[in-house]
Design a protein around this motif. Structure first.
Motif, PDB file in Angstrom:
ATOM      1  N   LEU A  29       0.858  -1.186   0.000  1.00 21.54           N
ATOM      2  CA  LEU A  29       0.000   0.000   0.000  1.00 21.54           C
ATOM      3  C   LEU A  29       0.884   1.222   0.000  1.00 21.54           C
ATOM      4  O   LEU A  29       2.095   1.134   0.184  1.00 21.54           O
ATOM      5  CB  LEU A  29      -0.944   0.029   1.208  1.00 21.54           C
ATOM      6  CG  LEU A  29      -0.376   0.471   2.552  1.00 21.54           C
ATOM      7  CD1 LEU A  29      -1.505   0.902   3.464  1.00 21.54           C
ATOM      8  CD2 LEU A  29       0.382  -0.649   3.219  1.00 21.54           C
ATOM      9  N   SER A  30       0.263   2.382  -0.205  1.00 18.86           N
ATOM     10  CA  SER A  30       0.975   3.655  -0.125  1.00 18.86           C
ATOM     11  C   SER A  30       0.599   4.315   1.195  1.00 18.86           C
ATOM     12  O   SER A  30      -0.543   4.231   1.637  1.00 18.86           O
ATOM     13  CB  SER A  30       0.581   4.560  -1.292  1.00 18.86           C
ATOM     14  OG  SER A  30       1.000   3.996  -2.514  1.00 18.86           O
ATOM     15  N   GLY A  31       1.578   4.964   1.823  1.00 19.56           N
ATOM     16  CA  GLY A  31       1.308   5.637   3.085  1.00 19.56           C
ATOM     17  C   GLY A  31       2.580   6.202   3.672  1.00 19.56           C
ATOM     18  O   GLY A  31       3.615   6.288   3.002  1.00 19.56           O
ATOM     19  N   ALA A  32       2.504   6.575   4.944  1.00 12.04           N
ATOM     20  CA  ALA A  32       3.641   7.168   5.647  1.00 12.04           C
ATOM     21  C   ALA A  32       4.465   6.072   6.311  1.00 12.04           C
ATOM     22  O   ALA A  32       3.921   5.259   7.061  1.00 12.04           O
ATOM     23  CB  ALA A  32       3.134   8.151   6.706  1.00 12.04           C
ATOM     24  N   LEU A  33       5.763   6.040   6.046  1.00 10.07           N
ATOM     25  CA  LEU A  33       6.640   5.042   6.654  1.00 10.07           C
ATOM     26  C   LEU A  33       6.905   5.447   8.103  1.00 10.07           C
ATOM     27  O   LEU A  33       7.662   6.370   8.377  1.00 10.07           O
ATOM     28  CB  LEU A  33       7.953   4.930   5.884  1.00 10.07           C
ATOM     29  CG  LEU A  33       8.911   3.854   6.391  1.00 10.07           C
ATOM     30  CD1 LEU A  33       8.302   2.466   6.243  1.00 10.07           C
ATOM     31  CD2 LEU A  33      10.236   3.942   5.643  1.00 10.07           C
ATOM     32  N   GLY A  53       1.778   3.739   7.848  1.00  9.31           N
ATOM     33  CA  GLY A  53       0.530   4.353   8.276  1.00  9.31           C
ATOM     34  C   GLY A  53      -0.353   4.663   7.083  1.00  9.31           C
ATOM     35  O   GLY A  53       0.126   5.131   6.049  1.00  9.31           O
ATOM     36  N   ALA A  54      -1.646   4.399   7.225  1.00  7.46           N
ATOM     37  CA  ALA A  54      -2.628   4.695   6.184  1.00  7.46           C
ATOM     38  C   ALA A  54      -3.996   4.760   6.851  1.00  7.46           C
ATOM     39  O   ALA A  54      -4.170   4.296   7.981  1.00  7.46           O
ATOM     40  CB  ALA A  54      -2.609   3.630   5.090  1.00  7.46           C
ATOM     41  N   SER A  55      -4.965   5.307   6.155  1.00  5.90           N
ATOM     42  CA  SER A  55      -6.319   5.405   6.694  1.00  5.90           C
ATOM     43  C   SER A  55      -6.919   4.021   6.903  1.00  5.90           C
ATOM     44  O   SER A  55      -6.706   3.119   6.085  1.00  5.90           O
ATOM     45  CB  SER A  55      -7.215   6.189   5.739  1.00  5.90           C
ATOM     46  OG  SER A  55      -6.732   7.501   5.573  1.00  5.90           O
ATOM     47  N   ALA A  56      -7.681   3.877   7.985  1.00  2.94           N
ATOM     48  CA  ALA A  56      -8.383   2.614   8.243  1.00  2.94           C
ATOM     49  C   ALA A  56      -9.245   2.280   7.031  1.00  2.94           C
ATOM     50  O   ALA A  56      -9.886   3.152   6.448  1.00  2.94           O
ATOM     51  CB  ALA A  56      -9.232   2.727   9.497  1.00  2.94           C
ATOM     52  N   GLY A  57      -9.213   1.010   6.649  1.00  2.00           N
ATOM     53  CA  GLY A  57     -10.017   0.550   5.517  1.00  2.00           C
ATOM     54  C   GLY A  57      -9.297   0.594   4.180  1.00  2.00           C
ATOM     55  O   GLY A  57      -9.810   0.081   3.193  1.00  2.00           O
ATOM     56  N   THR A  58      -8.084   1.182   4.135  1.00  2.00           N
ATOM     57  CA  THR A  58      -7.312   1.215   2.892  1.00  2.00           C
ATOM     58  C   THR A  58      -6.984  -0.215   2.471  1.00  2.00           C
ATOM     59  O   THR A  58      -6.535  -1.010   3.295  1.00  2.00           O
ATOM     60  CB  THR A  58      -5.990   2.001   3.088  1.00  2.00           C
ATOM     61  OG1 THR A  58      -6.295   3.331   3.479  1.00  2.00           O
ATOM     62  CG2 THR A  58      -5.156   2.009   1.817  1.00  2.00           C
ATOM     63  N   ALA A 112      -6.230  -7.314  -3.607  1.00  2.45           N
ATOM     64  CA  ALA A 112      -6.543  -6.840  -2.254  1.00  2.45           C
ATOM     65  C   ALA A 112      -6.709  -8.062  -1.361  1.00  2.45           C
ATOM     66  O   ALA A 112      -7.499  -8.960  -1.664  1.00  2.45           O
ATOM     67  CB  ALA A 112      -7.810  -6.002  -2.259  1.00  2.45           C
ATOM     68  N   VAL A 113      -5.933  -8.125  -0.271  1.00  2.00           N
ATOM     69  CA  VAL A 113      -5.960  -9.283   0.621  1.00  2.00           C
ATOM     70  C   VAL A 113      -6.463  -8.935   2.021  1.00  2.00           C
ATOM     71  O   VAL A 113      -6.826  -9.814   2.792  1.00  2.00           O
ATOM     72  CB  VAL A 113      -4.573  -9.965   0.706  1.00  2.00           C
ATOM     73  CG1 VAL A 113      -4.175 -10.551  -0.657  1.00  2.00           C
ATOM     74  CG2 VAL A 113      -3.505  -9.014   1.222  1.00  2.00           C
ATOM     75  N   ALA A 114      -6.454  -7.629   2.358  1.00  6.19           N
ATOM     76  CA  ALA A 114      -6.866  -7.178   3.686  1.00  6.19           C
ATOM     77  C   ALA A 114      -7.148  -5.684   3.614  1.00  6.19           C
ATOM     78  O   ALA A 114      -6.936  -5.054   2.565  1.00  6.19           O
ATOM     79  CB  ALA A 114      -5.757  -7.462   4.707  1.00  6.19           C
ATOM     80  N   THR A 115      -7.611  -5.123   4.747  1.00  2.00           N
ATOM     81  CA  THR A 115      -7.759  -3.671   4.848  1.00  2.00           C
ATOM     82  C   THR A 115      -7.033  -3.191   6.096  1.00  2.00           C
ATOM     83  O   THR A 115      -6.991  -3.880   7.118  1.00  2.00           O
ATOM     84  CB  THR A 115      -9.234  -3.225   4.890  1.00  2.00           C
ATOM     85  OG1 THR A 115      -9.886  -3.831   5.996  1.00  2.00           O
ATOM     86  CG2 THR A 115      -9.963  -3.587   3.594  1.00  2.00           C
ATOM     87  N   VAL A 116      -6.438  -2.004   5.992  1.00  8.26           N
ATOM     88  CA  VAL A 116      -5.661  -1.420   7.082  1.00  8.26           C
ATOM     89  C   VAL A 116      -6.534  -1.209   8.311  1.00  8.26           C
ATOM     90  O   VAL A 116      -7.692  -0.814   8.209  1.00  8.26           O
ATOM     91  CB  VAL A 116      -5.059  -0.067   6.638  1.00  8.26           C
ATOM     92  CG1 VAL A 116      -4.425   0.671   7.818  1.00  8.26           C
ATOM     93  CG2 VAL A 116      -4.040  -0.277   5.531  1.00  8.26           C
ATOM     94  N   GLY A 117      -5.945  -1.491   9.474  1.00  8.33           N
ATOM     95  CA  GLY A 117      -6.639  -1.266  10.729  1.00  8.33           C
ATOM     96  C   GLY A 117      -5.657  -1.038  11.858  1.00  8.33           C
ATOM     97  O   GLY A 117      -4.501  -0.666  11.635  1.00  8.33           O
ATOM     98  N   SER A 118      -6.133  -1.278  13.071  1.00  8.43           N
ATOM     99  CA  SER A 118      -5.277  -1.115  14.254  1.00  8.43           C
ATOM    100  C   SER A 118      -5.489  -2.284  15.210  1.00  8.43           C
ATOM    101  O   SER A 118      -5.369  -2.132  16.416  1.00  8.43           O
ATOM    102  CB  SER A 118      -5.557   0.227  14.938  1.00  8.43           C
ATOM    103  OG  SER A 118      -6.928   0.342  15.252  1.00  8.43           O
ATOM    104  N   ARG A 124      -2.644   3.234  16.127  1.00  9.05           N
ATOM    105  CA  ARG A 124      -3.248   3.972  15.010  1.00  9.05           C
ATOM    106  C   ARG A 124      -3.262   3.092  13.776  1.00  9.05           C
ATOM    107  O   ARG A 124      -2.489   2.143  13.680  1.00  9.05           O
ATOM    108  CB  ARG A 124      -2.496   5.267  14.743  1.00  9.05           C
ATOM    109  CG  ARG A 124      -1.056   5.087  14.333  1.00  9.05           C
ATOM    110  CD  ARG A 124      -0.435   6.456  14.080  1.00  9.05           C
ATOM    111  NE  ARG A 124       1.003   6.323  13.902  1.00  9.05           N
ATOM    112  CZ  ARG A 124       1.797   7.335  13.633  1.00  9.05           C
ATOM    113  NH1 ARG A 124       1.303   8.542  13.525  1.00  9.05           N
ATOM    114  NH2 ARG A 124       3.086   7.151  13.486  1.00  9.05           N
ATOM    115  N   PRO A 125      -4.144   3.397  12.817  1.00  5.88           N
ATOM    116  CA  PRO A 125      -4.231   2.542  11.626  1.00  5.88           C
ATOM    117  C   PRO A 125      -2.899   2.491  10.880  1.00  5.88           C
ATOM    118  O   PRO A 125      -2.324   3.522  10.532  1.00  5.88           O
ATOM    119  CB  PRO A 125      -5.310   3.211  10.774  1.00  5.88           C
ATOM    120  CG  PRO A 125      -6.103   4.055  11.715  1.00  5.88           C
ATOM    121  CD  PRO A 125      -5.135   4.482  12.783  1.00  5.88           C
TER     122      PRO A 125
END
Length: 146
Positions: A29-33, A53-58, A112-118, A124-125
């Motif tokens: 995914l793309s996000g903040a390392l 880090g990425a938004s929940a559900g990404t 897509a195999v999963a979605t980002v969460g916490s 944090r997500p």
């Protein structure tokens, strides 16, 4: 002038630099390392992978073709998905909000195999991603640049 938050205004403190952005073709995914391979995780433990880090559900994408070897809760990892890529390589995707594949499912790079969460007590997500070869963690940077 450098922008500072109120917590960074004390003598001898510096504003924390923004986390570098990672992602693109081949990445999960793309996000903040938040933490790189060999760095410290926010809880102080060493990182054997990447915390992104990425938004929940990404959506989280498979980094290569393979077969899902594990798709369940694991203490310390939360909702965890592991893909066996053959030749001793496995990728781990942890702290997910939801798992989109089951053990035994075939996946292709980019699926897509999963979605980002916490899940798993992470604050944090974010996605915790590891790459292992013959059971030992390896720096995923070279693999992800292919």
């Amino acid at each position: 002038a450098a922008a500072r938050d109120s917590a960074g205004a004390g003598a001898g403190t510096r504003a924390r630099p923004a986390a570098p952005q990672v992602g693109g073709l081949g990445w999960p995914l793309s996000g903040a390392l938040i933490a790189g391979y060999g760095a410290k995780l926010p809880d102080g433990r060493g990182s054997d992978g990447l915390l992104i880090g990425a938004s929940a559900g990404t959506p989280v994408q498979a980094v290569a073709d393979g077969q899902v070897a594990y798709a369940e809760w694991m203490t310390g990892y939360g909702l965890l998905l592991i893909i066996d890529h053959g030749n001793g390589y496995m990728s781990l995707y942890a702290h997910n909000d939801a798992l989109l594949k089951d053990a035994g499912d075939a996946v292709e790079r980019g699926d897509a195999v999963a979605t980002v969460g916490s899940s798993g007590g992470h604050g944090r997500p974010a996605l915790y991603f590891e790459l292992r070869r013959d059971g030992k963690t390896v720096d995923p940077g070279d693999w992800l640049k292919r």
